[in-house]
Design a protein around this motif. Structure first.
Motif, PDB file in Angstrom:
ATOM      1  N   GLU A 176       0.753  -1.271  -0.060  1.00 58.86           N
ATOM      2  CA  GLU A 176       0.161  -0.001  -0.031  1.00 58.86           C
ATOM      3  C   GLU A 176       0.927   1.080   0.025  1.00 58.86           C
ATOM      4  OE1 GLU A 176      -2.953   0.477   2.812  1.00 58.86           O
ATOM      5  OE2 GLU A 176      -3.795  -1.572   2.560  1.00 58.86           O
ATOM      6  N   MET A 200      -5.991  -2.436  -2.542  1.00 60.25           N
ATOM      7  CA  MET A 200      -7.340  -2.279  -1.961  1.00 60.25           C
ATOM      8  C   MET A 200      -8.342  -3.475  -2.247  1.00 60.25           C
ATOM      9  SD  MET A 200      -6.158   1.031  -3.087  1.00 60.25           S
ATOM     10  CE  MET A 200      -7.016   1.728  -3.951  1.00 60.25           C
ATOM     11  N   THR A 205     -11.944  -3.834  -0.374  1.00 62.38           N
ATOM     12  CA  THR A 205     -12.583  -2.641   0.251  1.00 62.38           C
ATOM     13  C   THR A 205     -13.519  -2.501  -0.918  1.00 62.38           C
ATOM     14  OG1 THR A 205     -10.798  -1.736   1.640  1.00 62.38           O
ATOM     15  CG2 THR A 205     -12.538  -0.538   1.097  1.00 62.38           C
ATOM     16  N   TRP A 210     -14.419   4.135  -2.162  1.00 64.03           N
ATOM     17  CA  TRP A 210     -13.090   4.797  -2.729  1.00 64.03           C
ATOM     18  C   TRP A 210     -13.493   6.346  -3.345  1.00 64.03           C
ATOM     19  CZ3 TRP A 210     -10.109   1.134  -6.437  1.00 64.03           C
ATOM     20  CH2 TRP A 210     -10.081  -0.158  -5.717  1.00 64.03           C
ATOM     21  N   THR A 218      -5.193   2.713   2.804  1.00 60.09           N
ATOM     22  CA  THR A 218      -6.400   2.653   3.541  1.00 60.09           C
ATOM     23  C   THR A 218      -5.951   1.992   5.041  1.00 60.09           C
ATOM     24  OG1 THR A 218      -6.055   0.002   3.642  1.00 60.09           O
ATOM     25  CG2 THR A 218      -6.879   1.373   1.434  1.00 60.09           C
TER      26      THR A 218
END
Length: 686
Positions: A176, A200, A205, A210, A218
């Motif tokens: 990430e 993500m 997610t 988003w 995140t």
């Protein structure tokens, strides 16, 4: 007189009601533990509650008797009464008199020989050595820095021979941060698209969460830890072209933090430093209240006082037992270098728990002063409380629930020190948790998907879809159609873990959760659909619930994922640049030894977190029966942690039990101290 008689009757009835309710809670705790033990075999062999039979009933009865006997013994001990029946006392007295005379039984002859051996010169020498070792151990653990040095020496082999332990989480966090760093440096990357796959999407997610402006950070694994771990790994890549050096540095830092937290808390429980340092005002009219000072001359109080060892300080055997747990138990040893959020939270919780003990022991009812004002928390303890709370908040999302709950209990129990709790508990929660919420609302980071907290519901739906797909009502199927692929849920269902149903994993995973296309409006009917399915299939729904949580309260259940997993999994032993080449076989042997020890019946229980969870629940039940409300007020967060275990996505996941296991020894020490006061009061009454 009649009025006073009515008052006494009312008070008596109220006391009996409280006693009945407290014992009822204790019995319920024993029943829950016995139930979890009884249903264990049903899920070990892949069956369910429909196969619950007389053998399970017998198992439950035996378990309940054992747990209730432990609870009753704790209550007796807490009230200063004899735990063993009078018969054992009679037998002990007979043996003592028999050994003093001419022994006639085999046991008496053996005890006589043992007594003679202890009185011999070698026996006296051995006794002297034991006393000397006990005194040296006490002296070597009489301050926090000595304890920290002891923990560092005892754990030194862990980072030097194993380097680090980790799993998929830290790799996801590093990934990430790397994508976010690329974005900040101007590198264009895919964002939202059906064929794009970004970090993500690994622990998915939903895309509706988003923001329109691309962001790759995140709060899935806690944003502060993600940035810190990712930044260290980025620096490591800059200098070494590899993440491995950064991972080792992070493991060593956590190892140092673990040694400090355990040392600071052990010092508070072992040595009661606030007493030794003279916190509070000495009351010359009641010198018996203070066990850390001796008056030089009672006839001349102006002569002052001299310090003396506290009678409440822990003895050598207690210190040895607690330190030995941290040095030997795989739960603690492997957690020192395991780079996942739960061990970091657990060690911070140990530190936090120690400061709570200081607050408990300096309560106005525990340490009276001349002016009747509460003792102020030491400045170093205030700083410790703030830092420990902050580390808990940045390492676990559920920490803010625990801290706010503890804050409310503290206001009820210790109102006069409300400013202390406001600064040390509420302020860090508002700043850290509030800051993360603000970052999420502004689109700077992506918040965690609400689906993560619905593991039990997902497991219930998936189990019904697997074992009774025709039992899903049409209306519920229609409501879930835009959120889940029920066929894939049924295929992905695994009773120990909800992650496959949530589509967590690599790109080739089965897509049961439609995170790419689901919308916030689609999720509104989720609870209604779930409730319809549960009503239509109550037994299967209960099976899914118990299968996901029974292991946390069943001492005979082996962990689904134990802490040795983080030492020798594929991420450590294969999928890295050079860590896997360092003591590769040694890591396998260490993890294999821990696994083998844990598989030994009874003897292996001490390596499993569910033993400490079970005993902690029984101690809490005993405190309710003993009406130790002030102690219970700062032990209730342990009950909240058990709730977290139940709602977690996996059954008997050992890392979720670490906080309870780490503070168990300190909890026992505090229970013994309060019971000791009850015994002294009972002796004085006699």
């Amino acid at each position: 007189m009649p009025l006073m008689s009515e008052v006494h009757k009312t008070v008596g009835r109220g006391s009996k009601a409280v006693s009945f309710l407290s014992w009822a809670l204790g019995v319920l705790a024993c029943l829950w533990l016995a139930w979890c033990c009884a249903i264990g075999p049903l899920y070990w062999f892949g069956t369910g509650l429909s196969d619950f039979g007389w053998l399970n009933v017998l198992y439950m009865v035996v378990a309940f008797v054992a747990f209730f006997a432990i609870l009753r013994s704790l209550v007796k001990f807490g009230r200063g009464r004899r735990v063993l029946p009078e018969y054992f006392r009679y037998r002990r007295e007979r043996l003592r008199h028999e050994v003093a005379g001419t022994p006639t039984t085999v046991l008496g002859i053996m005890l006589r020989h043992l007594s003679d051996a202890m009185r011999s010169r070698p026996g006296r020498a051995l006794h002297a050595v034991v006393i000397w070792v006990g005194r040296k151990l006490t002296r070597c653990t009489d301050s926090w820095w000595k304890l920290m040095l002891l923990f560092m020496v005892g754990w030194l082999w862990v980072p030097t021979t194993l380097l680090a332990a980790f799993g998929a989480d830290i790799r996801s966090q590093i990934r990430e941060f790397s994508w976010a760093l690329n974005q900040w440096t101007g590198l264009k990357q895919p964002y939202i698209g059906f064929f794009s796959f970004v970090p993500m999407d690994i622990y998915p997610t939903a895309h509706y969460m988003w923001p329109d402006s691309p962001t790759y950070l995140t709060d899935q694994h806690n944003i502060v830890l993600t940035v810190f771990y990712g930044a260290v790994a980025a620096v490591s890549r800059f200098f070494t072209d590899s993440n491995d050096a950064g991972i080792v540095v992070l493991a060593v830092l956590q190892w140092l933090f673990a040694a400090f937290c355990c040392a600071a808390t052990a010092n508070r429980f072992f040595n009661l430093p606030w007493r030794r340092l003279g916190v509070g005002t000495f009351d010359f009219s009641h010198p018996e209240r203070h066990d850390c000072w001796n008056m030089r001359d009672f006839a001349h109080p102006e002569a002052g006082v001299v310090p003396r060892p506290s009678r409440l300080r822990a003895g050598a055997k207690t210190r040895l037992a607690i330190i030995l747990f941290f040095m030997v138990c795989p739960l603690a040893v492997f957690s020192t270098i395991s780079l996942t959020k739960s061990p970091l939270f657990a060690f911070a919780f140990v530190w936090w728990f120690g400061v709570w003990y200081e607050l408990h022991m300096t309560h106005i009812k525990a340490m009276p002063t001349i002016n009747g004002k509460p003792v102020r928390l030491r400045k170093r303890s205030i700083a410790a409380f703030i830092i420990a709370s902050s580390v808990m908040l940045i390492s676990a999302k559920y920490a803010w629930y625990i801290i706010v709950f503890a804050f409310l209990l503290a206001l009820c129990n210790d109102r006069k020190r409300w400013k202390t709790y406001l600064v040390t508990l509420l302020l860090p929660t508002v700043l850290i948790h509030g800051g993360i919420v603000a970052l999420t609302n502004t689109g700077a980071i992506i918040g965690g998907d609400p689906i993560e907290s619905r593991g039990i519901q997902l497991q219930q739906i998936a189990r019904v879809a697997k074992y009774n797909p025709q039992g899903i009502p049409k209306d519920a199927r229609k409501k879930l159609d835009k959120v889940f692929n029920l066929d894939q849920m049924a295929e992905s269902y695994f009773q120990q873990d909800a992650d496959p149903v949530k589509s967590s994993g690599i790109q080739s995973k089965k897509v049961s959760y439609k995170w790419r296309t689901v919308t916030a409006a689609d999720m509104k009917d989720f609870n209604k659909a779930w409730l319809e399915i549960v009503k239509a299939n109550p037994v299967i729904a209960l099976d899914a619930f118990f299968a996901e949580c029974f292991g946390y309260f069943n001492v005979t259940d082996l962990p689904y994922v134990s802490m040795d997993y983080y030492v020798n999994n594929d991420y450590v032993q294969e999928d890295n640049d050079w860590i896997h080449s360092y003591n590769h076989d040694w890591r396998d042997r260490v993890a294999g030894f821990a696994k083998g020890w844990g598989n030994i019946p009874v003897l292996g229980w001490v390596t499993h977190g569910n033993l400490y969870v079970t005993l902690t629940l029984l101690i809490g039940a005993a405190e309710v029966i003993l009406r130790r409300w002030r102690s219970l007020s700062w032990h209730l967060p342990l009950l909240l942690l058990m709730g977290v275990m139940i709602t977690s996505p996996a059954n008997n996941f050992e890392r979720h039990m670490l906080p309870v296991a780490f503070v168990f020894g300190f909890l026992c020490l505090q229970f013994w101290r309060e019971s000791r006061n009850a015994r002294l009061a009972a002796s004085a009454a006699e």
